[in-house]
Scaffold this motif. Sequence first.
Motif, mmCIF file in Angstrom:
data_model
loop_
_atom_site.group_PDB
_atom_site.id
_atom_site.type_symbol
_atom_site.label_atom_id
_atom_site.label_comp_id
_atom_site.label_asym_id
_atom_site.label_seq_id
_atom_site.Cartn_x
_atom_site.Cartn_y
_atom_site.Cartn_z
ATOM 1 N N LEU A 23 0.826 -1.205 0.000
ATOM 2 C CA LEU A 23 0.000 0.000 0.000
ATOM 3 C C LEU A 23 0.861 1.257 0.000
ATOM 4 O O LEU A 23 0.526 2.247 -0.653
ATOM 5 N N LEU A 24 1.981 1.211 0.704
ATOM 6 C CA LEU A 24 2.897 2.347 0.713
ATOM 7 C C LEU A 24 3.408 2.644 -0.694
ATOM 8 O O LEU A 24 3.431 3.796 -1.142
ATOM 9 N N LEU A 25 3.814 1.586 -1.420
ATOM 10 C CA LEU A 25 4.312 1.772 -2.787
ATOM 11 C C LEU A 25 3.209 2.232 -3.736
ATOM 12 O O LEU A 25 3.436 3.092 -4.592
ATOM 13 N N ILE A 26 2.008 1.662 -3.588
ATOM 14 C CA ILE A 26 0.879 2.095 -4.418
ATOM 15 C C ILE A 26 0.618 3.579 -4.198
ATOM 16 O O ILE A 26 0.437 4.348 -5.151
ATOM 17 N N ASN A 27 0.625 3.992 -2.936
ATOM 18 C CA ASN A 27 0.403 5.399 -2.602
ATOM 19 C C ASN A 27 1.496 6.285 -3.204
ATOM 20 O O ASN A 27 1.216 7.343 -3.781
ATOM 21 N N LEU A 28 2.740 5.838 -3.090
ATOM 22 C CA LEU A 28 3.858 6.610 -3.624
ATOM 23 C C LEU A 28 3.755 6.767 -5.140
ATOM 24 O O LEU A 28 3.847 7.877 -5.674
ATOM 25 N N TYR A 29 3.535 5.661 -5.844
ATOM 26 C CA TYR A 29 3.427 5.730 -7.300
ATOM 27 C C TYR A 29 2.191 6.514 -7.741
ATOM 28 O O TYR A 29 2.245 7.271 -8.720
ATOM 29 N N ALA A 30 1.086 6.360 -7.033
ATOM 30 C CA ALA A 30 -0.146 7.090 -7.392
ATOM 31 C C ALA A 30 0.037 8.592 -7.206
ATOM 32 O O ALA A 30 -0.357 9.384 -8.076
ATOM 33 N N THR A 31 0.646 9.000 -6.091
ATOM 34 C CA THR A 31 0.840 10.442 -5.876
ATOM 35 C C THR A 31 1.810 11.027 -6.897
ATOM 36 O O THR A 31 1.626 12.161 -7.344
ATOM 37 N N GLN A 32 2.799 10.250 -7.302
ATOM 38 C CA GLN A 32 3.721 10.754 -8.327
ATOM 39 C C GLN A 32 3.034 10.861 -9.686
ATOM 40 O O GLN A 32 3.274 11.814 -10.440
ATOM 41 N N ALA A 33 2.163 9.909 -10.002
ATOM 42 C CA ALA A 33 1.404 9.980 -11.263
ATOM 43 C C ALA A 33 0.501 11.212 -11.269
ATOM 44 O O ALA A 33 0.431 11.948 -12.269
ATOM 45 N N VAL A 34 -0.180 11.459 -10.153
ATOM 46 C CA VAL A 34 -1.045 12.643 -10.041
ATOM 47 C C VAL A 34 -0.213 13.916 -10.171
ATOM 48 O O VAL A 34 -0.596 14.868 -10.860
ATOM 49 N N THR A 35 0.958 13.933 -9.527
ATOM 50 C CA THR A 35 1.862 15.086 -9.610
ATOM 51 C C THR A 35 2.263 15.365 -11.055
ATOM 52 O O THR A 35 2.222 16.509 -11.514
ATOM 53 N N LEU A 36 2.625 14.322 -11.792
ATOM 54 C CA LEU A 36 3.025 14.482 -13.190
ATOM 55 C C LEU A 36 1.865 14.985 -14.044
ATOM 56 O O LEU A 36 2.038 15.912 -14.846
ATOM 57 N N VAL A 37 0.686 14.403 -13.869
ATOM 58 C CA VAL A 37 -0.483 14.813 -14.662
ATOM 59 C C VAL A 37 -0.831 16.275 -14.384
ATOM 60 O O VAL A 37 -1.073 17.056 -15.320
ATOM 61 N N ILE A 38 -0.849 16.663 -13.121
ATOM 62 C CA ILE A 38 -1.145 18.068 -12.779
ATOM 63 C C ILE A 38 -0.103 18.981 -13.414
ATOM 64 O O ILE A 38 -0.434 20.034 -13.974
ATOM 65 N N GLY A 39 1.171 18.593 -13.329
ATOM 66 C CA GLY A 39 2.232 19.403 -13.932
ATOM 67 C C GLY A 39 2.056 19.563 -15.434
ATOM 68 O O GLY A 39 2.162 20.668 -15.968
ATOM 69 N N LEU A 40 1.762 18.470 -16.124
ATOM 70 C CA LEU A 40 1.582 18.543 -17.583
ATOM 71 C C LEU A 40 0.361 19.371 -17.961
ATOM 72 O O LEU A 40 0.398 20.160 -18.920
ATOM 73 N N ILE A 41 -0.731 19.221 -17.212
ATOM 74 C CA ILE A 41 -1.931 20.026 -17.478
ATOM 75 C C ILE A 41 -1.638 21.501 -17.241
ATOM 76 O O ILE A 41 -2.022 22.365 -18.041
ATOM 77 N N TRP A 42 -0.940 21.809 -16.158
ATOM 78 C CA TRP A 42 -0.583 23.194 -15.834
ATOM 79 C C TRP A 42 0.269 23.787 -16.954
ATOM 80 O O TRP A 42 0.047 24.928 -17.386
ATOM 81 N N ILE A 43 1.250 23.030 -17.430
ATOM 82 C CA ILE A 43 2.101 23.497 -18.530
ATOM 83 C C ILE A 43 1.263 23.730 -19.787
ATOM 84 O O ILE A 43 1.452 24.735 -20.492
ATOM 85 N N PHE A 44 0.324 22.837 -20.052
ATOM 86 C CA PHE A 44 -0.560 22.988 -21.207
ATOM 87 C C PHE A 44 -1.369 24.287 -21.105
ATOM 88 O O PHE A 44 -1.495 25.032 -22.082
#
Length: 197
Positions: A23-44
């Motif tokens: 669960l710790l790893l799932i949480n870590l990877y999920a938060t990083q995926a969300v971080t990347l998506v938000i960053g790309l949308i913001w850049i767009f």
Amino acid sequence: MKKFDIRKIRFKTVSIDQIDDRLLLINLYATQAVTLVIGLIWIFFQHRNPFLLFALPRELSFLFWGLGLAVVVIAVDLLVSRFVPEEAGDDGGVNDRIFKNRPVWHIIVLSLIVSICEETLFRGAIQHNLGPYWTSIVFALIHVRYLKHWIPTGLVFSISYALGWIYIQSGSLWAPIVAHFVIDMVMGFVIRFRRGT
């Protein structure tokens, strides 16, 4: 079929010890995926091309900026950990749980993913609007596990500001990505191979 009632959702605080490794790893990877998506949308929405942001520069000076900052940060961090009591840098055991029993290859993968995702959002997107100072405040606040103690909070703010500064100086997002990657990887190795714990 039962109706879903959103009012019945309850949140509770859990400690790091109550979360299993999966669960710790799932949480870590999920938060990083969300971080990347938000960053790309913001850049767009800034009308910028993320592909240009990730273009590798022809000159390798970004490596010197990134590696140079990483060496300074690691040296300062090791000095602080030597002279400052352990409880002053306590993050609630999160870093130990993430890195302590992780294979070397997984520490490298985690460090790479975190550095790309977080630098895309913070240096690539947020800093474009807010500048390095306010971006560093947001970065420190996002790393909430350090907020209990002023020393790690100050270090996180300072490292973030330095990452923003080398981004400006090098003109390449790869400089802070390299620095962030090396810092996380080396500190992950320090935790993984530390003796006496």
